[in-house]
Design an enzyme around this catalytic site. Structure first.
Site, PDB file in Angstrom:
ATOM      1  N   ARG A  57       0.804  -1.228   0.000  1.00  0.00           N
ATOM      2  CA  ARG A  57       0.000   0.000   0.000  1.00  0.00           C
ATOM      3  C   ARG A  57       0.836   1.277   0.000  1.00  0.00           C
ATOM      4  O   ARG A  57       0.602   2.183  -0.803  1.00  0.00           O
ATOM      5  CB  ARG A  57      -0.921   0.050   1.248  1.00  0.00           C
ATOM      6  CG  ARG A  57      -2.180  -0.744   1.125  1.00  0.00           C
ATOM      7  CD  ARG A  57      -2.515  -1.385   2.443  1.00  0.00           C
ATOM      8  NE  ARG A  57      -1.532  -2.419   2.707  1.00  0.00           N
ATOM      9  CZ  ARG A  57      -1.638  -3.679   2.278  1.00  0.00           C
ATOM     10  NH1 ARG A  57      -2.713  -4.047   1.662  1.00  0.00           N
ATOM     11  NH2 ARG A  57      -0.687  -4.574   2.488  1.00  0.00           N
ATOM     12  N   THR A  58       1.776   1.369   0.918  1.00  0.00           N
ATOM     13  CA  THR A  58       2.459   2.651   1.105  1.00  0.00           C
ATOM     14  C   THR A  58       3.288   2.988  -0.134  1.00  0.00           C
ATOM     15  O   THR A  58       3.203   4.094  -0.670  1.00  0.00           O
ATOM     16  CB  THR A  58       3.340   2.592   2.370  1.00  0.00           C
ATOM     17  OG1 THR A  58       2.557   2.049   3.427  1.00  0.00           O
ATOM     18  CG2 THR A  58       3.826   3.964   2.765  1.00  0.00           C
ATOM     19  N   LYS A  86      27.538  -1.191   0.462  1.00  0.00           N
ATOM     20  CA  LYS A  86      28.999  -1.032   0.313  1.00  0.00           C
ATOM     21  C   LYS A  86      29.548  -0.135   1.407  1.00  0.00           C
ATOM     22  O   LYS A  86      30.679   0.330   1.333  1.00  0.00           O
ATOM     23  CB  LYS A  86      29.315  -0.413  -1.054  1.00  0.00           C
ATOM     24  CG  LYS A  86      28.829  -1.219  -2.247  1.00  0.00           C
ATOM     25  CD  LYS A  86      29.133  -0.442  -3.539  1.00  0.00           C
ATOM     26  CE  LYS A  86      28.334  -0.968  -4.712  1.00  0.00           C
ATOM     27  NZ  LYS A  86      28.299  -0.011  -5.821  1.00  0.00           N
ATOM     28  N   ARG A 107      11.005   4.181   3.598  1.00  0.00           N
ATOM     29  CA  ARG A 107      10.654   3.209   4.647  1.00  0.00           C
ATOM     30  C   ARG A 107      11.937   2.511   5.031  1.00  0.00           C
ATOM     31  O   ARG A 107      12.719   2.091   4.170  1.00  0.00           O
ATOM     32  CB  ARG A 107       9.622   2.198   4.136  1.00  0.00           C
ATOM     33  CG  ARG A 107       9.391   1.052   5.110  1.00  0.00           C
ATOM     34  CD  ARG A 107       8.221   0.178   4.742  1.00  0.00           C
ATOM     35  NE  ARG A 107       6.957   0.841   5.019  1.00  0.00           N
ATOM     36  CZ  ARG A 107       5.767   0.243   4.934  1.00  0.00           C
ATOM     37  NH1 ARG A 107       5.694  -1.033   4.587  1.00  0.00           N
ATOM     38  NH2 ARG A 107       4.663   0.904   5.205  1.00  0.00           N
ATOM     39  N   HIS A 135       4.431   5.769  11.601  1.00  0.00           N
ATOM     40  CA  HIS A 135       3.962   5.638  10.216  1.00  0.00           C
ATOM     41  C   HIS A 135       2.951   6.781  10.036  1.00  0.00           C
ATOM     42  O   HIS A 135       1.745   6.570   9.993  1.00  0.00           O
ATOM     43  CB  HIS A 135       3.324   4.255  10.032  1.00  0.00           C
ATOM     44  CG  HIS A 135       3.074   3.849   8.617  1.00  0.00           C
ATOM     45  ND1 HIS A 135       3.176   4.721   7.537  1.00  0.00           N
ATOM     46  CD2 HIS A 135       2.705   2.642   8.087  1.00  0.00           C
ATOM     47  CE1 HIS A 135       2.889   4.048   6.427  1.00  0.00           C
ATOM     48  NE2 HIS A 135       2.599   2.800   6.729  1.00  0.00           N
TER      49      HIS A 135
HETATM   50  N1   CP Z   1      -0.409  -0.264   5.858  1.00  0.00           N
HETATM   51  C1   CP Z   1       0.801  -0.409   5.282  1.00  0.00           C
HETATM   52  O1   CP Z   1       1.770   0.261   5.632  1.00  0.00           O
HETATM   53  O2   CP Z   1       0.830  -1.360   4.300  1.00  0.00           O
HETATM   54  P1   CP Z   1       2.131  -1.774   3.491  1.00  0.00           P
HETATM   55  O3   CP Z   1       3.106  -2.362   4.473  1.00  0.00           O
HETATM   56  O4   CP Z   1       1.655  -2.774   2.477  1.00  0.00           O
HETATM   57  O5   CP Z   1       2.700  -0.536   2.861  1.00  0.00           O
END
Ligand code: CP
Length: 339
Positions: A57-58, A86, A107, A135
């Site tokens: 999703r993100t 490296k 991320r 998040h």
């Molecule tokens: N909700 C969420 O962060 O989903 P993903 O890990 O698939 O990005």
């Protein structure tokens, strides 16, 4: 805050007016997210999506949001394909990548790594999830979803009653959500978790200090009564020392239609940041709820697109130009269904 050129690393940066501004811009993005109109307002702009942990999703909604505003996306989906392996420092990495991009989403598996990267970035950085810390954009889309779902029930974010269930220790989406809810009035939060997976004390204390009510439960059936929203979560297996340890907690809290009918108010909204763990041992949200109209989990992931478009528009200062660069498209069809 003035969003232009800013990093978004934590929900702690936001006040209530900021959140409401993001939501107002998100509403304006809806026809573009639904392909009723196309805008080229970010034509020529580049997003670098740096994802060093798994994501559906993100990563994809940030990328699609940028594309839907007319921009291009470059991305890397694992550490091994970058020169970080490296020995390159996050500082050097940020200096280099930020010259290639107008905005960056990262991320990273380590708490605080996105903020460390942002310190040396010359482009705005959005935190797509750092370890078990935060998040923030998930929390924004969650609260946007709660607002929309409750509007149809003639309720608002003030006086919200919410049960947050599962792995509250490692769940970064939950940490950001609870911190963000602090901005509203008279919130009641039921925290349902085994003591070993309870939410960090600092997160709970912040909420209490802001005058909100926090109640702790170990039994799902007790904690899900008398709330407007159930927010289920997955056991964050990747944060445990072993899969065997994580398995001790998978399946501890399961919501299905029978549990829902017996213990919840009839229009309680069911949410989950997704992915839900559909393996036999887990199933925290049973598929038998998929036909329940109160299951909002996919409307929630749809809203991720709209909220992330809004953030890009605010940070890149194009909110008032989106319409000027827009057209209708020949391939749009009303037959495409959106909830
Ligand atoms: N909700 C969420 O962060 O989903 P993903 O890990 O698939 O990005």
């Amino acid at each position: 805050m003035n969003f232009v050129g800013e990093h978004i690393l934590s929900v702690a940066q936001l006040n209530r007016a900021d959140v409401e501004e993001i939501f107002a811009v998100a509403d304006k993005m809806t026809p573009f997210a639904h392909r009723e109109r196309v805008t080229r307002v970010l034509d020529g702009a580049v997003l670098c999506n740096l994802f060093f942990e798994a994501s559906t999703r993100t990563r994809l909604s940030f990328g699609a949001a940028f594309n839907l505003l007319g921009g291009s996306v470059r991305e890397t989906t694992d550490m091994e394909s970058t020169s970080l392996v490296k020995g390159e420092s996050l500082k050097d990495f940020a200096r280099v990548v930020s010259a290639y991009s107008d905005v960056i989403v990262m991320r990273h598996p380590i708490d605080g790594a996105v903020a460390e990267f942002a310190e040396s970035s010359r482009s705005p950085v959005l935190n797509g999830g750092d370890g078990s810390n935060e998040h923030p954009t998930q929390a924004l889309l969650d609260v946007y979803t709660i607002k929309k779902e409750l509007r149809t029930r003639k309720k608002g974010l003030d006086d919200l009653r919410i049960a947050v269930i599962g792995d509250l220790k490692y769940g970064r989406a939950v940490h950001s959500l609870i911190k963000l809810l602090k901005l509203f009035r008279n919130i009641t939060v039921h925290l349902i978790a085994p003591p070993v997976l309870s939410a960090p004390e600092s997160v709970i204390t912040e909420l209490q200090k802001a005058g909100h009510e926090v109640r702790h439960f170990e039994q799902l059936e007790h904690g899900i009564q008398g709330v407007d929203v159930l927010y289920m979560t997955r056991t964050q297996e990747e944060r445990f020392s072993s899969s065997a340890e994580a398995r001790e907690y998978q399946g501890l809290f399961r919501i299905n239609q029978a549990v829902y009918s017996q213990h919840c108010e009839p229009d309680t909204v069911i949410m989950h940041p997704l992915p839900r763990d559909s393996r036999e041992a887990a199933q925290e949200v049973n598929v038998d709820l998929d036909s329940n109209p109160n299951l909002a989990v996919f409307r929630q992931s749809d809203n991720g697109l709209i909220v992330r478009m809004a953030l890009f528009a605010l940070i890149l200062d194009v909110v008032n130009k989106v319409e000027d660069y827009s057209t209708q498209v020949g391939w749009f069809t009303d037959a495409r269904k959106w909830d």
